[in-house]
Write an enzyme that holds these catalytic residues in place. Structure first.
Site, short mmCIF file in Angstrom:
data_model
loop_
_atom_site.label_atom_id
_atom_site.label_comp_id
_atom_site.label_asym_id
_atom_site.label_seq_id
_atom_site.Cartn_x
_atom_site.Cartn_y
_atom_site.Cartn_z
N LYS A 286 1.67 -10.93 10.91
CA LYS A 286 0.94 -10.69 12.16
C LYS A 286 1.35 -9.37 12.80
O LYS A 286 0.52 -8.68 13.38
CB LYS A 286 1.22 -11.85 13.12
N TRP B 137 9.12 -10.41 5.10
CA TRP B 137 7.89 -9.83 4.56
C TRP B 137 8.39 -8.79 3.56
O TRP B 137 8.99 -7.79 3.94
CB TRP B 137 7.06 -9.18 5.66
N ASN C 34 15.96 -6.28 9.36
CA ASN C 34 14.53 -5.99 9.52
C ASN C 34 14.39 -4.47 9.55
O ASN C 34 15.05 -3.82 10.35
CB ASN C 34 14.04 -6.63 10.83
N GLY C 35 13.56 -3.93 8.65
CA GLY C 35 13.36 -2.48 8.63
C GLY C 35 13.36 -1.98 7.19
O GLY C 35 13.27 -2.77 6.25
N LYS D 81 -12.13 -8.82 7.61
CA LYS D 81 -11.90 -10.26 7.84
C LYS D 81 -12.09 -11.03 6.54
O LYS D 81 -11.30 -11.90 6.21
CB LYS D 81 -12.89 -10.82 8.86
N GLU E 169 -15.12 -4.19 10.13
CA GLU E 169 -14.34 -5.33 10.59
C GLU E 169 -14.74 -6.61 9.82
O GLU E 169 -13.87 -7.40 9.43
CB GLU E 169 -14.55 -5.51 12.10
N GLU F 131 -9.14 -10.30 4.12
CA GLU F 131 -7.88 -10.91 4.57
C GLU F 131 -7.86 -12.41 4.35
O GLU F 131 -6.86 -12.98 3.91
CB GLU F 131 -7.72 -10.72 6.09
N HIS G 196 -24.84 7.38 -1.50
CA HIS G 196 -24.03 8.49 -2.00
C HIS G 196 -22.91 8.03 -2.93
O HIS G 196 -21.91 8.72 -3.07
CB HIS G 196 -23.44 9.28 -0.81
N ARG H 152 6.00 -12.48 11.79
CA ARG H 152 6.49 -11.19 11.29
C ARG H 152 6.63 -11.17 9.78
O ARG H 152 7.01 -10.14 9.20
CB ARG H 152 7.85 -10.87 11.92
N CYS I 45 9.66 -8.45 8.98
CA CYS I 45 10.64 -9.52 8.95
C CYS I 45 11.06 -9.89 10.37
O CYS I 45 10.98 -9.08 11.29
CB CYS I 45 11.90 -9.14 8.18
C1 AGP Z 1 -6.48 -7.79 11.53
O1 AGP Z 1 -7.08 -9.00 11.26
C2 AGP Z 1 -5.17 -7.58 11.03
N1 AGP Z 1 -4.44 -8.63 10.59
C3 AGP Z 1 -4.56 -6.22 11.07
O2 AGP Z 1 -5.46 -5.33 10.50
C4 AGP Z 1 -4.16 -5.71 12.48
O3 AGP Z 1 -5.30 -5.49 13.25
C5 AGP Z 1 -3.33 -4.44 12.33
O4 AGP Z 1 -2.19 -4.72 11.57
C6 AGP Z 1 -2.94 -3.84 13.66
O5 AGP Z 1 -2.12 -4.71 14.38
P1 AGP Z 1 -1.82 -4.45 15.91
O6 AGP Z 1 -3.11 -4.56 16.63
O7 AGP Z 1 -0.85 -5.52 16.29
O8 AGP Z 1 -1.25 -3.08 16.02
#
Ligand code: AGP
Length: 636
Positions: A631, A99, A125-126, A507, A503, A510, A526, A27, A2
């Site tokens: 983010k 969030w 926030n928290g 992607k 990765e 997400e 396996h 956030r 948040c």
């Molecule tokens: C990646 O696309 C992400 N949205 C997420 O996994 C991100 O890498 C992760 O939350 C870590 O964030 P940071 O690098 O700001 O610590």
């Protein structure tokens, strides 16, 4: 998580709060709300959805006809007029973008929250860990809760503590009852002031001329003032237009340390791009080029950029990377590189797990947190855990104005990727991987005689090759959108490109909400192979190499891809231009320029960024702000 923002001064609070919320939307963007003080009353507007919906709701107060039905407010015209007047005239208010942690994202659970008498409004926030027991206690006293949030306990506790106490004393008494993390701002009905408290969640005060700002992030206040006070844990303050009283949990006055930060007024624009994600993909040649100019201007000279570190790599026995998400994948590549060239054993730990482990580390272990935002709570907690257990600590981060940077200083490398707006990481991930090549070279140069000139020269060619990959975007689009309607995907590779399989899968998940998993190619047989049939495409990253070792990895990878094909899975491969072995073996060959296997992770990543992007676009998903994400993940 948040984002919170607050203002007290002479300007219109509503406009500043909305601006602040927009800059804090990274956030969280499940819901948002603002509350302002007007004629000794608090008026409040909140809405589920993004800040744009809140703005529409605010607009509906003065011009109902301009508003779409989906946002039509529930206010009757008299109430609407009253709130509108308050919003247009108030010079003191608080705001929040959420969030969701406790309770779904709806209007009710959106902040600000109020006590039963509506004497206060509060944003938080928290996470309050002991909120259930506090809630039970308050309910037993007859208080009726209106939301499912953990935050609401703070409002009722504060309202209760105010009876007969000065506000800061009341807030201190509340803090003494709370367990967990919080950055809190409170508006009190008949008083022109803001009350704030902080523990483990970031909170800054921007000090202006006869005005003060509060926010989760200094970049939010930097557009108005460069004088910033960063609250420390367990501090609380009372803020008016002209005065800040800062105290600690014991009632002692705390020293106001003002930081003069560099003002960053640059507003992030998409330019010619439809989404920030594509813009950021296109920035990768420039970012890598800048990093190479800063650290590897000359491939025959030792690497630079690590001079400020207070770490003697000759004395380090083990390195532990702690990170989350994409940063974790970057760390896995770092492990591969450091073990290969610098010959130091490396562990890679998911930060959220490492944070609460009885870690075994000593003074010769170096624990390195990797974090784009520098604010990720799990990574911060993991580094702290290592520090408390006696390890040396370091960070690779994209933000020098961050908690992780402050914690690890002077042991940090700051990636110059610039602000990454899109929630899915692209340029920041690539910059982390490149930083790990640099760190590897630094450690190898300090500890070994190994000649890495060829590798350094290879790295210098990366920006050009990334550019060439980006130029192929339209071809990739044609290849990828055919796969938009599958519900599951498998990504496979081996060795240095196994983390890129992870990765690529992350992607795709997400951005498109398609279920995708990455596996080491050899692991597929396996268990995961059981899910394969014509409905599950398998994408393999198969990059050949010059050495016998690299070639054997490649051959094994191809043979695992064959096993998938034998189960009728649609097959895709990422392969270099000159590699003809793959022709006819796969349904879709995604070509990248020729590149050495040891340098290929960054290059192989780019088509996977496009894969996720084009599929998400085809499916009409919210590319820059995928659902349920944020983010910067500032809760554990
Ligand atoms: C990646 O696309 C992400 N949205 C997420 O996994 C991100 O890498 C992760 O939350 C870590 O964030 P940071 O690098 O700001 O610590």
């Amino acid at each position: 998580m948040c984002g919170i923002v607050a203002y007290i001064g002479k300007k219109n609070a509503k406009d500043l709060l909305i601006d602040g919320l927009r800059s804090l939307e990274y956030r969280g963007y499940d819901s948002s709300g603002i509350a302002v003080l007007h004629n000794s009353k608090i008026e409040l507007v909140k809405s589920a959805g993004k800040i744009a919906r809140l703005e529409e709701k605010i607009l509906s107060l003065k011009a109902p006809a301009l508003v779409t039905n989906s946002v039509s407010s529930n206010f009757n015209s008299h109430v609407a007029e009253k709130i509108n007047l308050a919003l247009e005239t108030s010079t003191c208010g608080i705001g929040h973008t959420r969030w969701a942690t406790h309770g779904i994202a709806n209007d009710t659970n959106a902040h600000p929250h109020q006590d039963t008498e509506a004497n206060i409004a509060l944003v938080h926030n928290g996470i309050i860990k002991n909120y259930l027991s506090l809630k039970q206690e308050l309910e037993a006293e007859g208080i009726q809760f209106r939301t499912e949030t953990d935050t609401e306990v703070i409002t009722h506790l504060f309202a209760k503590q105010r009876a007969g106490k000065a506000d800061l004393d009341a807030l201190r008494a509340v803090m003494n009852r709370l367990e967990g993390s919080y950055a809190v701002v409170i508006l009190v009905k008949d008083q022109n002031k803001l009350l704030v408290a902080k523990n483990q969640s970031p909170l800054v005060i921007g000090i202006g001329e006869e005005e003060n700002y509060v926010a989760s992030d200094s970049s939010t206040v930097l557009q108005y003032t460069n004088k910033v006070l960063k609250l420390k844990d367990q501090q609380l303050a009372e803020i008016t237009e002209t005065k800040i009283i800062l105290e600690d949990l014991y009632g002692n006055e705390a020293k106001i340390e003002v930081h003069h930060l560099v003002q960053n007024t640059s507003i992030q624009e998409k330019g010619p791009y439809k989404h920030f994600l594509v813009k950021e993909i296109h920035e990768q040649p420039a970012v890598t080029s800048l990093m190479l100019d800063q650290c590897l201007a000359n491939a025959t000279k030792p690497i630079t950029g690590f001079e400020q570190l207070d770490v003697d790599f000759k004395q380090i026995n083990r390195i532990v990377f702690v990170a989350c998400g994409s940063a974790y994948h970057a760390a896995l590549i770092g492990k591969y590189l450091i073990e290969l060239w610098a010959r130091v054993p490396v562990d890679v730990e998911v930060a959220s797990e490492y944070a609460s482990k009885q870690v075994i580390v000593g003074a010769n272990d170096l624990v390195v947190g990797i974090s784009q935002s520098g604010e990720t709570a799990d990574t911060l907690a993991a580094i702290n855990n290592a520090k408390n257990a006696g390890a040396q600590i370091m960070a690779i981060t994209n933000k020098s104005d961050s908690a992780i940077y402050d914690l690890t200083s002077p042991n940090n490398y700051v990636t110059p990727a610039g602000i990454e707006v899109s929630v899915a990481s692209t340029k920041a991930f690539v910059s982390q991987v490149l930083a790990l090549y640099f760190l590897t070279i630094k450690i190898a140069e300090d500890r070994t005689e190994i000649d890495l000139t060829e590798i350094k020269q290879g790295l210098r060619s990366l920006p050009l090759i990334i550019d060439q990959v980006i130029e192929r975007a339209e071809d990739y689009k044609k290849q990828f959108i055919k796969y938009s309607n599958y519900r599951d995907f498998l990504f496979l590779s081996r060795g240095i490109n196994y983390p890129i399989a992870l990765e690529g899968a992350l992607k795709l998940k997400e951005l498109s909400y398609i279920h995708a998993t990455g596996y080491p190619s050899g692991e597929m047989k396996h268990g995961p192979i059981a899910i394969l049939d014509q409905s599950v495409p398998v994408l393999t990253i198969a990059i050949d190499g010059k050495s016998k070792f690299e070639h054997s990895l490649y051959e094994k990878t191809l043979s695992n891809a064959e096993e998938a094909r034998a189960r009728k899975s649609p097959s895709l491969v990422i392969a270099c231009d000159d590699n003809q072995d793959v022709t006819g073996l796969f349904d879709e060959v995604i070509r990248i320029p020729n590149i050495d296997q040891f340098l290929s992770p960054i290059i192989a990543t780019i088509p996977l960024q496009f894969l996720a992007y084009y599929i998400a676009e085809e499916l009409g998903k919210d590319v820059d702000q995928p659902r349920n994400l944020a983010k910067s993940v500032t809760v554990e």
